[in-house]
Scaffold this motif. Structure first.
Motif, PDB file in Angstrom:
ATOM      1  N   ASN A  11      64.714  93.530  82.131  1.00 31.50           N
ATOM      2  CA  ASN A  11      64.595  92.075  82.197  1.00 31.50           C
ATOM      3  C   ASN A  11      63.156  91.640  82.466  1.00 31.50           C
ATOM      4  OD1 ASN A  11      64.834  89.494  84.386  1.00 31.50           O
ATOM      5  ND2 ASN A  11      65.795  89.250  82.386  1.00 31.50           N
ATOM      6  N   TYR A  14      61.509  91.602  79.220  1.00 31.11           N
ATOM      7  CA  TYR A  14      62.029  90.473  78.426  1.00 31.11           C
ATOM      8  C   TYR A  14      61.366  89.174  78.860  1.00 31.11           C
ATOM      9  CZ  TYR A  14      65.607  87.249  76.495  1.00 31.11           C
ATOM     10  OH  TYR A  14      66.273  86.240  75.831  1.00 31.11           O
ATOM     11  N   PHE A  18      59.102  86.216  77.016  1.00 33.08           N
ATOM     12  CA  PHE A  18      60.045  85.127  76.738  1.00 33.08           C
ATOM     13  C   PHE A  18      59.309  83.853  76.311  1.00 33.08           C
ATOM     14  CE2 PHE A  18      62.876  81.597  78.073  1.00 33.08           C
ATOM     15  CZ  PHE A  18      64.051  81.981  77.448  1.00 33.08           C
ATOM     16  N   GLY A  52      69.937  79.945  72.228  1.00 33.64           N
ATOM     17  CA  GLY A  52      70.242  78.509  72.150  1.00 33.64           C
ATOM     18  C   GLY A  52      71.192  78.121  71.039  1.00 33.64           C
TER      19      GLY A  52
ATOM     20  N   ARG B  40      71.933  79.777  75.609  1.00 31.80           N
ATOM     21  CA  ARG B  40      70.590  80.290  75.890  1.00 31.80           C
ATOM     22  C   ARG B  40      70.607  81.664  76.524  1.00 31.80           C
ATOM     23  NH1 ARG B  40      69.177  75.051  79.253  1.00 31.80           N
ATOM     24  NH2 ARG B  40      71.371  75.468  79.754  1.00 31.80           N
ATOM     25  N   LEU B  41      71.805  82.141  76.854  1.00 30.46           N
ATOM     26  CA  LEU B  41      71.934  83.455  77.494  1.00 30.46           C
ATOM     27  C   LEU B  41      72.315  84.514  76.454  1.00 30.46           C
ATOM     28  CD1 LEU B  41      71.922  81.607  79.962  1.00 30.46           C
ATOM     29  CD2 LEU B  41      73.805  82.941  80.912  1.00 30.46           C
ATOM     30  N   HIS B  42      71.421  85.457  76.220  1.00 26.81           N
ATOM     31  CA  HIS B  42      71.727  86.614  75.375  1.00 26.81           C
ATOM     32  C   HIS B  42      71.680  87.824  76.303  1.00 26.81           C
ATOM     33  CE1 HIS B  42      70.870  84.988  71.061  1.00 26.81           C
ATOM     34  NE2 HIS B  42      71.459  84.090  71.798  1.00 26.81           N
ATOM     35  N   ALA B  45      70.243  91.173  75.265  1.00 22.17           N
ATOM     36  CA  ALA B  45      68.784  91.137  75.096  1.00 22.17           C
ATOM     37  C   ALA B  45      68.080  91.076  76.446  1.00 22.17           C
ATOM     38  CB  ALA B  45      68.394  89.941  74.224  1.00 22.17           C
ATOM     39  N   PHE B  46      68.531  90.192  77.350  1.00 24.94           N
ATOM     40  CA  PHE B  46      67.750  90.032  78.590  1.00 24.94           C
ATOM     41  C   PHE B  46      68.005  91.146  79.599  1.00 24.94           C
ATOM     42  CE2 PHE B  46      70.948  86.573  79.995  1.00 24.94           C
ATOM     43  CZ  PHE B  46      71.459  87.243  81.099  1.00 24.94           C
ATOM     44  N   TYR B 149      69.881  83.719  86.461  1.00 28.96           N
ATOM     45  CA  TYR B 149      68.993  83.807  85.303  1.00 28.96           C
ATOM     46  C   TYR B 149      68.327  82.449  85.102  1.00 28.96           C
ATOM     47  CZ  TYR B 149      67.598  84.310  80.380  1.00 28.96           C
ATOM     48  OH  TYR B 149      66.889  84.360  79.210  1.00 28.96           O
ATOM     49  N   VAL B 151      66.701  79.924  82.747  1.00 27.74           N
ATOM     50  CA  VAL B 151      66.653  79.695  81.293  1.00 27.74           C
ATOM     51  C   VAL B 151      65.260  79.266  80.813  1.00 27.74           C
ATOM     52  CG1 VAL B 151      69.109  79.123  81.104  1.00 27.74           C
ATOM     53  CG2 VAL B 151      67.454  77.273  81.495  1.00 27.74           C
ATOM     54  N   LYS B 152      64.389  78.919  81.735  1.00 22.16           N
ATOM     55  CA  LYS B 152      63.018  78.535  81.336  1.00 22.16           C
ATOM     56  C   LYS B 152      62.086  79.745  81.262  1.00 22.16           C
ATOM     57  CE  LYS B 152      63.554  74.038  81.126  1.00 22.16           C
ATOM     58  NZ  LYS B 152      63.814  73.534  79.752  1.00 22.16           N
ATOM     59  N   THR B 153      62.418  80.805  81.971  1.00 27.56           N
ATOM     60  CA  THR B 153      61.514  81.964  82.041  1.00 27.56           C
ATOM     61  C   THR B 153      62.138  83.262  81.518  1.00 27.56           C
ATOM     62  OG1 THR B 153      62.230  82.627  84.263  1.00 27.56           O
ATOM     63  CG2 THR B 153      60.434  81.010  84.122  1.00 27.56           C
ATOM     64  N   GLY B 154      63.477  83.287  81.369  1.00 34.79           N
ATOM     65  CA  GLY B 154      64.146  84.513  80.950  1.00 34.79           C
ATOM     66  C   GLY B 154      64.272  85.537  82.052  1.00 34.79           C
ATOM     67  N   ARG B 155      63.962  85.144  83.303  1.00 34.11           N
ATOM     68  CA  ARG B 155      63.883  86.108  84.398  1.00 34.11           C
ATOM     69  C   ARG B 155      65.084  86.020  85.330  1.00 34.11           C
ATOM     70  NH1 ARG B 155      59.242  88.926  85.446  1.00 34.11           N
ATOM     71  NH2 ARG B 155      58.072  87.446  84.166  1.00 34.11           N
ATOM     72  N   LEU B 156      65.569  87.177  85.802  1.00 35.86           N
ATOM     73  CA  LEU B 156      66.638  87.254  86.785  1.00 35.86           C
ATOM     74  C   LEU B 156      66.079  87.291  88.198  1.00 35.86           C
ATOM     75  CD1 LEU B 156      68.816  90.000  85.082  1.00 35.86           C
ATOM     76  CD2 LEU B 156      69.545  87.647  85.515  1.00 35.86           C
TER      77      LEU B 156
END
Lengths: 160, 160
Positions: A11, A14, A18, A52, B40-42, B45-46, B149, B151-156
């Motif tokens: 992650n 990723y 991103f 999205g 927006r959540l894959h 992938a993430f 998660y 959604v603006k950065t893709g980070r957990l």
């Protein structure tokens, strides 16, 4: 390193690349997909969906459970989707046991659980499409279709 | 061309290059992920997951509903997963309405439905992790963790 640690490391990479910060909260396409949790199914990949693009609901079997109906109603009525694909798949784990076997394995706490096993994936697809179509909370113009994904070929076949 | 037709066209291209026919039905990693349906959540992938790697359960909010528990029990008890990640996310649609508002919008058929809305994503993550940990059908050695998660950065980010 356990699987969670590996996932968190992946992650970081990723997030570092991103670039979808502007993806909107309503899906780009009016599409909601219901499918199984199976590890061989990557629905965004096998449907060509970008970040999205579409909602994806997943449970064991891809069944039209009450909770899947809750998710699809929210998707359609609050977030505007109007096409729903129900996708079951070949070699599904849900074909390999019965409610009786699962209850015997798991003991008294499982007595009242319907595990929603499947005996035929085309039949279960048809059933679940019918359940969604018949649900009174869905918009009248929601188009619901049923498909089977072949885990050996990556290909979808139309069922209903 | 509607969204389903576009998805089916994309699937033809996916199947033409598909080379994962030998992926096993039990996940390669002992990992099951519970997350939201948001477009927006894959998660594959993430989290850096390949075809065959991990189970993914998704419903509106990524909530530990009875049906999500059913899916996680099947994943853990029948298909051997032992690490469970609960992943809620920023800007979730479930933050935007209440049960009362949804019931008023959808009419009498919605009276008894709990839509499982969220008021705080860290709090809902903690709640759902606790629900899974407390469920008597889960294996004793299932490690459950909670994440948000962005959604603006893709980070957990770790919650619990």
């Amino acid at each position: 390193m356990n699987s969670v640690d590996q996932a968190i490391e992946a992650n970081r990479a990723y997030a570092d690349r991103f670039d979808m910060a502007d993806a909107p909260s309503r899906p780009n396409k009016p599409l909601v997909v219901l499918t199984c949790i199976d590890a061989r199914l990557h629905p965004e990949a096998f449907l060509g969906l970008g970040v999205g693009d579409a909602h994806v609901v997943r449970n064991a079997g891809g069944r039209a459970s009450d909770d899947a109906l809750r998710s699809i109603v929210i998707s359609a009525q609050i977030l505007g989707t109007r096409e729903c694909m129900v996708i079951h798949h070949t070699d599904c784990g849900m074909l390999t046991f019965t409610n009786e076997a699962a209850r015997e394995m798991l003991g008294p706490a499982a007595t009242d659980v319907d595990f929603m096993p499947i005996t035929d994936v085309e039949e279960s697809t048809r059933e679940d499409v019918a359940t969604i179509r018949a649900n009174p909370l869905m918009p009248d113009d929601l188009a619901v279709s049923g498909w089977v994904y072949d885990v050996k070929t990556g290909r979808l076949s139309s069922v209903v």
